[in-house]
Design a protein around this motif. Structure first.
Motif, PDB file in Angstrom:
ATOM      1  N   LYS A 173      -4.485  -7.007  45.996  1.00 23.58           N
ATOM      2  CA  LYS A 173      -4.165  -6.492  44.828  1.00 23.58           C
ATOM      3  C   LYS A 173      -5.167  -6.730  43.811  1.00 23.58           C
ATOM      4  CE  LYS A 173      -0.487  -3.880  45.861  1.00 23.58           C
ATOM      5  NZ  LYS A 173      -0.369  -4.229  47.452  1.00 23.58           N
ATOM      6  N   ASP A 174      -5.376  -5.769  42.880  1.00 24.73           N
ATOM      7  CA  ASP A 174      -6.114  -6.446  41.795  1.00 24.73           C
ATOM      8  C   ASP A 174      -5.681  -7.521  40.825  1.00 24.73           C
ATOM      9  OD1 ASP A 174      -5.070  -4.604  39.035  1.00 24.73           O
ATOM     10  OD2 ASP A 174      -4.628  -3.652  40.811  1.00 24.73           O
ATOM     11  N   ILE A 175      -6.349  -8.197  39.956  1.00 19.36           N
ATOM     12  CA  ILE A 175      -6.091  -8.928  39.199  1.00 19.36           C
ATOM     13  C   ILE A 175      -4.851  -8.853  38.244  1.00 19.36           C
ATOM     14  CG2 ILE A 175      -6.878 -10.656  37.147  1.00 19.36           C
ATOM     15  CD1 ILE A 175      -9.547 -10.772  38.925  1.00 19.36           C
ATOM     16  N   GLU A 176      -5.092  -7.653  37.575  1.00 18.47           N
ATOM     17  CA  GLU A 176      -3.985  -6.858  36.450  1.00 18.47           C
ATOM     18  C   GLU A 176      -2.569  -7.036  37.413  1.00 18.47           C
ATOM     19  OE1 GLU A 176      -2.369  -6.275  32.871  1.00 18.47           O
ATOM     20  OE2 GLU A 176      -4.301  -6.991  33.664  1.00 18.47           O
ATOM     21  N   THR A 177      -2.531  -6.774  38.383  1.00 18.17           N
ATOM     22  CA  THR A 177      -1.213  -6.426  39.185  1.00 18.17           C
ATOM     23  C   THR A 177      -0.777  -7.700  39.462  1.00 18.17           C
ATOM     24  OG1 THR A 177      -1.811  -4.246  40.249  1.00 18.17           O
ATOM     25  CG2 THR A 177      -0.129  -5.599  41.390  1.00 18.17           C
ATOM     26  N   ILE A 178      -1.626  -8.713  40.073  1.00 23.56           N
ATOM     27  CA  ILE A 178      -1.059  -9.899  40.431  1.00 23.56           C
ATOM     28  C   ILE A 178      -0.537 -10.863  39.271  1.00 23.56           C
ATOM     29  CG2 ILE A 178      -1.619 -12.258  41.546  1.00 23.56           C
ATOM     30  CD1 ILE A 178      -3.936 -10.662  43.082  1.00 23.56           C
ATOM     31  N   TYR A 179      -1.272 -10.633  38.130  1.00 23.69           N
ATOM     32  CA  TYR A 179      -0.886 -11.317  36.955  1.00 23.69           C
ATOM     33  C   TYR A 179       0.354 -11.043  36.536  1.00 23.69           C
ATOM     34  CZ  TYR A 179      -0.597 -11.692  31.743  1.00 23.69           C
ATOM     35  OH  TYR A 179      -0.419 -11.723  30.347  1.00 23.69           O
ATOM     36  N   LYS A 180       0.728  -9.683  36.426  1.00 25.75           N
ATOM     37  CA  LYS A 180       1.880  -9.140  35.915  1.00 25.75           C
ATOM     38  C   LYS A 180       2.937  -9.755  36.813  1.00 25.75           C
ATOM     39  CE  LYS A 180       0.337  -4.866  33.648  1.00 25.75           C
ATOM     40  NZ  LYS A 180       0.541  -3.489  33.837  1.00 25.75           N
ATOM     41  N   GLY A 181       2.803  -9.721  38.160  1.00 23.34           N
ATOM     42  CA  GLY A 181       3.621 -10.052  39.017  1.00 23.34           C
ATOM     43  C   GLY A 181       3.984 -11.819  38.898  1.00 23.34           C
ATOM     44  N   LEU A 182       2.923 -12.430  38.624  1.00 20.47           N
ATOM     45  CA  LEU A 182       3.430 -13.668  38.510  1.00 20.47           C
ATOM     46  C   LEU A 182       3.742 -14.222  37.114  1.00 20.47           C
ATOM     47  CD1 LEU A 182       0.147 -15.801  39.992  1.00 20.47           C
ATOM     48  CD2 LEU A 182       2.505 -16.377  40.314  1.00 20.47           C
ATOM     49  N   LYS A 183       3.315 -13.478  36.057  1.00 24.57           N
ATOM     50  CA  LYS A 183       3.919 -13.758  34.740  1.00 24.57           C
ATOM     51  C   LYS A 183       5.502 -13.262  34.865  1.00 24.57           C
ATOM     52  CE  LYS A 183       3.612 -11.635  30.144  1.00 24.57           C
ATOM     53  NZ  LYS A 183       3.122 -10.528  29.275  1.00 24.57           N
ATOM     54  N   ASN A 184       5.777 -12.218  35.463  1.00 22.70           N
ATOM     55  CA  ASN A 184       7.345 -11.958  35.525  1.00 22.70           C
ATOM     56  C   ASN A 184       7.979 -12.993  36.264  1.00 22.70           C
ATOM     57  OD1 ASN A 184       6.748 -10.004  33.883  1.00 22.70           O
ATOM     58  ND2 ASN A 184       7.498  -8.221  35.493  1.00 22.70           N
TER      59      ASN A 184
END
Length: 331
Positions: free
Chosen positions: A218-229
């Motif tokens: 997955k792209d960085i933005e998607t992984i970031y949002k997932g990890l953030k949540n």
């Protein structure tokens, strides 16, 4: 017995002389040895050679056009009849397989030997040292000289152009989380700090996220949002446990919590069809029952105990399916 002669400089520090020269590995291979504690329990004082590390150095030199500019530190033994000519600025010594004890740089040296090529490398040679002198010098070298912290090396690796694709993603996500997430101010990019998660710990904890599961490729933005949540849900869960040690900045708890990341996200996608904080919190709820104050120490055994207890509490199902996911409402 062959005799070798090389140009050299003499240097004196606090009344101690040593000689600086450049020698070829084809000569060093015939005259150097290590006083290993394992091989000589009575008088040996160095660690045993790590073959894997030596092979890595050989590979670095042969396949990556590497350079090793740092000097080896050697102690000339009586057998080589070491001498220095002040007028000619040369050192002379006899060839003997136990001629120079390697006080510092054994892995660099043996890595160069394993490369199969002849390299010229700088050496610092001490003469007329007794065993006590050699041991004291070895101790001084290995207690007063510190390597660059791994956290700093990771933090600056992107400047070298040698980051892997995974490391690049991890660095960018780490920085994004440090800017906007429950981890803001709790992440330390370049050095170890009490109460903060380092870049090394973060990379270790998130390593598997990029290898499998929903977030693979997955792209960085998607992984970031997932990890953030996920981290926001984790913080709520740990606070609910009411354990004094249940902190998101506890390195072992952080790594163990990320080790169940795939289990939790799979469950959230299956039950709720999303990765929102509320859904992830519901899936993490079982690990809030753990009393984290019972864990002692910072060893791998403690980490394994935490992870095993988390998995036991989760009682996860044998398999999960993502099903149809509305990506526009995923986060």
């Amino acid at each position: 017995m062959s005799t070798h002669s090389f140009n050299a400089l003499v240097c004196t520090q606090n009344k101690q002389e040593f000689y600086i020269a450049v020698l070829p590995t084809e000569v060093l291979e015939k005259v150097c040895y290590v006083s290993s504690r394992d091989q000589d329990p009575k008088e040996g004082f160095q660690r045993s050679l790590n073959e894997s590390r030596a092979k890595d150095i050989a590979n670095y030199m042969n396949n990556r056009d590497g350079i090793i500019p740092s000097a080896l530190i050697l102690s000339a033994q009586d057998a080589v009849q070491f001498s220095y000519n002040k007028k000619a600025n040369t050192i002379t010594f006899k060839e003997n397989e136990h001629g120079f004890m390697v006080l510092d740089g054994q892995h660099r040296l043996y890595g160069l030997f394993k490369s199969g090529k002849n390299y010229h490398i700088p050496v610092v040679i001490f003469n007329n040292l007794n065993t006590m002198d050699e041991v004291n010098l070895f101790i001084d070298i290995n207690t007063t000289q510190k390597g660059v912290p791994t956290n700093l090396l990771l933090d600056i690796k992107n400047l070298s152009g040698r980051e892997t694709k995974k490391e690049d993603k991890q660095r960018k996500i780490f920085d994004l989380l440090n800017e906007d997430s429950v981890m803001t101010g709790l992440l330390s990019p370049s050095k170890s700090m009490v109460g903060k998660i380092t870049r090394v710990t973060f990379n270790q904890a998130t390593n598997d996220i990029f290898e499998s599961g929903f977030f693979k490729d997955k792209d960085i933005e998607t992984i970031y949002k997932g990890l953030k949540n996920y981290l926001a849900a984790l913080e709520v869960t740990l606070i609910k446990s009411k354990s004094n040690k249940a902190k998101i900045t506890n390195g072992l708890i952080f790594k163990a919590s990320l080790a169940i990341f795939h289990d939790i996200t799979d469950t959230s996608l299956e039950k709720f069809g999303d990765l929102k904080v509320k859904s992830l919190t519901a899936c993490l709820e079982p690990i809030s029952r753990i009393n984290y104050d019972t864990y002692k120490g910072t060893s791998n055994a403690t980490y394994s105990a935490i992870l095993n207890d988390m998995k036991d509490e989760l009682r996860k199902e044998n398999s999960s399916q993502y099903g149809e996911i509305d990506k526009s409402n995923l986060f």
